[in-house]
Design a protein around this motif. Structure first.
Motif, PDB file in Angstrom:
ATOM      1  N   GLU A  67     -40.648 114.115  49.938  1.00 38.89           N
ATOM      2  CA  GLU A  67     -41.700 115.123  49.788  1.00 38.89           C
ATOM      3  C   GLU A  67     -42.819 114.888  50.798  1.00 38.89           C
ATOM      4  N   TYR A 145     -48.811 122.928  37.173  1.00 36.43           N
ATOM      5  CA  TYR A 145     -47.713 122.820  38.134  1.00 36.43           C
ATOM      6  C   TYR A 145     -47.315 124.212  38.598  1.00 36.43           C
ATOM      7  N   LYS A 150     -40.774 120.367  39.531  1.00 35.05           N
ATOM      8  CA  LYS A 150     -41.748 119.299  39.280  1.00 35.05           C
ATOM      9  C   LYS A 150     -42.285 119.384  37.853  1.00 35.05           C
ATOM     10  N   ASP A 295     -49.527 120.438  42.668  1.00 33.78           N
ATOM     11  CA  ASP A 295     -48.818 120.681  43.914  1.00 33.78           C
ATOM     12  C   ASP A 295     -49.732 120.572  45.131  1.00 33.78           C
TER      13      ASP A 295
END
Length: 409
Positions: A67, A145, A150, A295
């Protein structure tokens, strides 16, 4: 009550101040050494303000390297990396990569949770006994989120619904109406109703003022240095002059690594630069609940009549100078997410170096020098873990702690 000792705590940030206060309460005479004109002027000054006792997962986790690589290719990403010809940076990053697996993350999360919950319990005791004036509230914390995968991973990790609640986007908007316009873009959220917020810098000042009223406390301003002395002990110098003390607790944040090197220690500490904005907004337009936009890695916390917005990790920064591009990105994110809570163009910017270990677990330990202890490496959780870390130092000095807490990378 243990026998009184003369103890010197090096470092006037939130970790050092909490340590000094806990040791004073335990009956010791304490000198706090601070190189700046006053306390709390570095990483403790304008951090996110969240006392995130239940959400203490280390940055190092499975999937984070992949990521992070995608982030590093994006302008304005939550993490930036500047590689340097610095062996310490490379060693730290390799150790971080070794810690990026689910087993290590779960083990370290358990250690941090235990430390965090002890912090919460003891801070409640300190407040009930008169420590105040640091804008403490208990509004709960909502982690929202945007990415469904996730969110599912986070929801699967919730084991106690009394402590953490899994919410739909509609329920997120109900918990914090200021984020209602964001609900269509959300996958869901995790709400921890017992989490708290406070102003870390004001907490530092409150600790300083409370200790100043105690006759066994001394605040000494000056530049400390450490060296190997006689009988295997650690010597302390302040501005080049010998400083007499029974015990030394090193709690000087990122600077602890440089101070410990003459003693033969290479502490796995690295300064991860973070940024914040402090906006003065009408109270009705600010969120009441503490919110983390997962995020984007941005946190929002109302501190009195101000909104604190904190974000970003810069790896490889040499100092705490403000990068105007990072601040511009933070202003833009806040404007997009909470447009009614501005104005953000007049919000006060800040940057600080968070002293992080690769695993995210602080180093709270005795050392091979019988009079020296470490209390370093709390990273972005410095405020949250400060009181629990102080109690662990107290217990190590008492001889009642089961073991030291160390970065096991």
């Amino acid at each position: 009550m243990p026998a009184q000792r003369n103890i010197t705590v090096i470092g006037g940030g939130v970790t050092g101040l909490a340590t000094a206060y806990a040791l004073l309460r335990d009956g010791h005479a304490v000198t706090l050494l601070e190189r700046h004109g006053d306390v709390g002027e570095e990483a403790s000054f304008a951090n996110g303000g969240q006392l995130s006792y239940r959400y203490v997962h280390p940055l190092a986790d499975a999937g984070v390297p992949r990521e992070s690589l995608s982030w590093l290719l994006q302008a304005g990403s939550p993490i930036s990396l500047r590689l340097r010809a610095d062996p310490h940076q490379w060693r730290w990053m390799l150790a971080f990569l070794r810690a990026c697996n689910s087993t290590t993350n779960a083990r370290n999360s358990r250690a941090l949770l235990q430390l965090a919950l002890r912090s919460q319990d003891e801070l409640g005791r300190w407040r009930s006994e008169g420590l105040k004036d640091f804008l403490w509230r208990q509004p709960g914390k909502l982690v929202v989120y945007r990415n469904a995968a996730k969110f599912r991973k986070a929801a699967a990790g919730v084991s106690n619904p009394e402590l953490e609640q899994v919410l739909s986007p509609t329920e997120c908007a109900r918990v914090e109406p200021a984020f209602a316009a964001l609900a269509p873009k959300l996958a869901g959220g995790i709400f921890s109703p017992a989490d708290e917020v406070a102003d870390c810098y004001r907490f530092c000042l409150s600790l300083r003022d409370a200790m100043t009223a105690m006759p066994s406390f001394t605040l000494l301003r000056g530049q400390a240095s450490l060296g190997a002395g006689a009988n295997g002990r650690c010597d302390v110098m302040v501005d080049g002059r010998a400083h007499d003390t029974d015990l030394v607790v090193l709690a000087a944040g990122v600077g602890s690594r440089q101070m410990a090197r003459p003693l033969g220690f290479d502490l796995p500490l690295y300064g991860l630069k973070g940024y914040s904005l402090t906006a003065n907004s009408p109270a009705g337009t600010m969120p009441d609940v503490s919110v983390t936009d997962y995020d984007n890695r941005v946190v929002y916390a109302r501190l009195g009549d101000a909104l604190r917005i904190a974000a970003m990790v810069d790896i490889g920064a040499r100092d705490a100078s403000i990068n105007p591009h990072r601040i511009a990105r933070l202003r833009a994110l806040a404007s997009e997410t909470l447009p009614q809570a501005g104005p953000y163009d007049t919000a006060r910017p800040w940057a600080g170096l968070r002293p992080a270990t690769p695993s995210g677990v602080p180093i709270i330990a005795r050392t091979r020098y019988p009079n020296l202890l470490f209390n370093v490496g709390q990273g972005a959780l410095g405020f949250t873990l400060s009181v629990g870390s102080a109690l662990r130092i107290r217990d190590l000095i008492r001889g009642t702690a089961a073991a030291s807490l160390t970065d096991a990378t």
